[in-house]
Design an enzyme around this catalytic site. Sequence first.
Site, PDB file in Angstrom:
ATOM      1  N   GLY A  31       0.798  -1.227   0.000  1.00 43.01           N
ATOM      2  CA  GLY A  31       0.000   0.000   0.000  1.00 43.01           C
ATOM      3  C   GLY A  31       0.825   1.268   0.000  1.00 43.01           C
ATOM      4  N   LEU A  33       0.148   3.700  -2.139  1.00 38.13           N
ATOM      5  CA  LEU A  33       0.411   3.517  -3.571  1.00 38.13           C
ATOM      6  C   LEU A  33       1.052   4.745  -4.212  1.00 38.13           C
ATOM      7  CD1 LEU A  33      -2.923   1.772  -4.670  1.00 38.13           C
ATOM      8  CD2 LEU A  33      -0.780   0.710  -3.896  1.00 38.13           C
ATOM      9  N   HIS A  37       3.577   1.388  -8.206  1.00 36.36           N
ATOM     10  CA  HIS A  37       2.518   0.380  -8.038  1.00 36.36           C
ATOM     11  C   HIS A  37       1.507   0.479  -9.185  1.00 36.36           C
ATOM     12  CE1 HIS A  37       3.540   1.213  -3.614  1.00 36.36           C
ATOM     13  NE2 HIS A  37       3.860  -0.055  -3.770  1.00 36.36           N
ATOM     14  N   GLN A 153      13.921  -9.635  -4.642  1.00 33.45           N
ATOM     15  CA  GLN A 153      12.596 -10.203  -4.346  1.00 33.45           C
ATOM     16  C   GLN A 153      12.008 -10.870  -5.589  1.00 33.45           C
ATOM     17  OE1 GLN A 153       9.368  -8.187  -1.948  1.00 33.45           O
ATOM     18  NE2 GLN A 153       8.677  -7.619  -3.996  1.00 33.45           N
ATOM     19  N   VAL A 176       9.931   2.577 -11.792  1.00 38.73           N
ATOM     20  CA  VAL A 176       9.380   3.902 -12.077  1.00 38.73           C
ATOM     21  C   VAL A 176      10.089   4.904 -11.152  1.00 38.73           C
ATOM     22  CG1 VAL A 176       7.307   5.337 -12.064  1.00 38.73           C
ATOM     23  CG2 VAL A 176       7.175   2.946 -12.801  1.00 38.73           C
ATOM     24  N   SER A 185       9.253   5.015  -4.015  1.00 33.15           N
ATOM     25  CA  SER A 185       9.127   4.060  -2.914  1.00 33.15           C
ATOM     26  C   SER A 185       8.199   4.664  -1.879  1.00 33.15           C
ATOM     27  CB  SER A 185      10.498   3.818  -2.283  1.00 33.15           C
ATOM     28  OG  SER A 185      10.349   3.181  -1.022  1.00 33.15           O
ATOM     29  N   SER A 186       7.387   3.815  -1.248  1.00 33.24           N
ATOM     30  CA  SER A 186       6.531   4.311  -0.166  1.00 33.24           C
ATOM     31  C   SER A 186       7.392   4.901   0.942  1.00 33.24           C
ATOM     32  CB  SER A 186       5.681   3.175   0.393  1.00 33.24           C
ATOM     33  OG  SER A 186       4.969   2.543  -0.649  1.00 33.24           O
ATOM     34  N   ARG A 187       8.622   4.412   1.082  1.00 29.22           N
ATOM     35  CA  ARG A 187       9.499   4.887   2.161  1.00 29.22           C
ATOM     36  C   ARG A 187      10.106   6.265   1.863  1.00 29.22           C
ATOM     37  NH1 ARG A 187      10.778  -0.962   2.744  1.00 29.22           N
ATOM     38  NH2 ARG A 187      10.199  -1.518   4.872  1.00 29.22           N
TER      39      ARG A 187
HETATM   40  P1  AMP Z   1       5.688  -2.637  -1.912  1.00 30.94           P
HETATM   41  O1  AMP Z   1       4.359  -2.021  -1.667  1.00 30.94           O
HETATM   42  O2  AMP Z   1       6.843  -1.725  -1.647  1.00 30.94           O
HETATM   43  O3  AMP Z   1       5.838  -3.997  -1.279  1.00 30.94           O
HETATM   44  O4  AMP Z   1       5.769  -2.907  -3.479  1.00 30.94           O
HETATM   45  C1  AMP Z   1       4.778  -3.652  -4.142  1.00 30.94           C
HETATM   46  C2  AMP Z   1       5.257  -3.951  -5.544  1.00 30.94           C
HETATM   47  O5  AMP Z   1       5.491  -2.737  -6.237  1.00 30.94           O
HETATM   48  C3  AMP Z   1       6.581  -4.732  -5.563  1.00 30.94           C
HETATM   49  O6  AMP Z   1       6.527  -5.699  -6.602  1.00 30.94           O
HETATM   50  C4  AMP Z   1       7.585  -3.657  -5.863  1.00 30.94           C
HETATM   51  O7  AMP Z   1       8.752  -4.122  -6.514  1.00 30.94           O
HETATM   52  C5  AMP Z   1       6.786  -2.746  -6.790  1.00 30.94           C
HETATM   53  N1  AMP Z   1       7.370  -1.399  -6.796  1.00 30.94           N
HETATM   54  C6  AMP Z   1       7.647  -0.629  -5.716  1.00 30.94           C
HETATM   55  N2  AMP Z   1       8.243   0.518  -6.117  1.00 30.94           N
HETATM   56  C7  AMP Z   1       8.341   0.455  -7.465  1.00 30.94           C
HETATM   57  C8  AMP Z   1       8.862   1.331  -8.468  1.00 30.94           C
HETATM   58  N3  AMP Z   1       9.418   2.504  -8.159  1.00 30.94           N
HETATM   59  N4  AMP Z   1       8.789   0.947  -9.755  1.00 30.94           N
HETATM   60  C9  AMP Z   1       8.243  -0.252 -10.083  1.00 30.94           C
HETATM   61  N5  AMP Z   1       7.734  -1.123  -9.203  1.00 30.94           N
HETATM   62  C10 AMP Z   1       7.779  -0.773  -7.902  1.00 30.94           C
END
Ligand code: AMP
Length: 285
Positions: A31, A33, A37, A153, A176, A185-187
């Site tokens: 989440g 997002l 995502h 991962q 992206v 990144s959510s972080r």
């Molecule tokens: P997370 O919510 O961080 O666990 O990410 C969920 C999914 O989104 C995972 O498959 C991540 O690799 C993908 N994801 C997260 N950030 C990005 C990004 N910047 N570009 C592409 N995919 C992403």
Amino acid sequence: MEIIQDIQAFQQRMLAERQQGKTISFVPTMGFLHQGHLSLLEEGRGRGDLLVLSIFVNPIQFGPNEDFDSYPRALQRDAELAAKTGVDILFAPDAEAMYPPGCATSVQVSGLTENLCGASRPGHFDGVTTVVNKLFNLVQPHVALFGMKDFQQLAVIRKMVADLNMPVKIIGMPIVREADGLAMSSRNTYLSPELRQQGLALIATIRTLCAAAVAGQRDAATLIAQARDFITTQPDARIDYIQICHDETLQDMDTVDEHSVVLLAVRFGETRLIDNHYLLQPEPA
Ligand code: AMP
């Protein structure tokens, strides 16, 4: 879009959809997002009749001193974004229901999980493979999409799916980035403006290393030393790892070839950022 939180109701619903012959695309997330995502969801939309998104901050993939409690959560906002992106079903289970007392089974992929993030986050990938396995059993997807942002991962999940003969096609999607090159990144929300600026050292390093590799520098140790020198000029950067690895085995490489990926994990203050890129592919814009 429907939001389902109850695990049994969700599983019944998914079994019924499958029985009706629907092709199911699935995007698992934690989440908060962002466009990264959404790119997975947009691709998933075109690959199935039914697009399922899960939002679940998975406690068992966080270490005891990691950010499980402070991980950003915004279910209402996420639901609005998901609906606009064409998600049919948003599955958002509770942690207590996913891991009731007495839960004693986990899934472990050995080999690929010991290096890189596995070295600094013991148990992290066991948590990831266990939850993805549970989610696959609940969703029963034909296709599941993951980002290359989490390169290790993705490799671990591909291996799990192959080793366990899971009937799901795994799609890896490109990273992206923000306009200035920071991987979304959510972080990133944890970063102060000052630390965010320092975080751009990751993409700057990737660009420099790609340019050097394409120009003929194929010695991994030399490239890594160059990267370390640059990252450590940032006052708040603490390197977790900078490695050049084979894209499938994730083993360190001495000499760069078309399988070589540079992977970085660096803390800026309390926030740990990761990024990666194939060294001989065009550098990110
Ligand atoms: P997370 O919510 O961080 O666990 O990410 C969920 C999914 O989104 C995972 O498959 C991540 O690799 C993908 N994801 C997260 N950030 C990005 C990004 N910047 N570009 C592409 N995919 C992403």
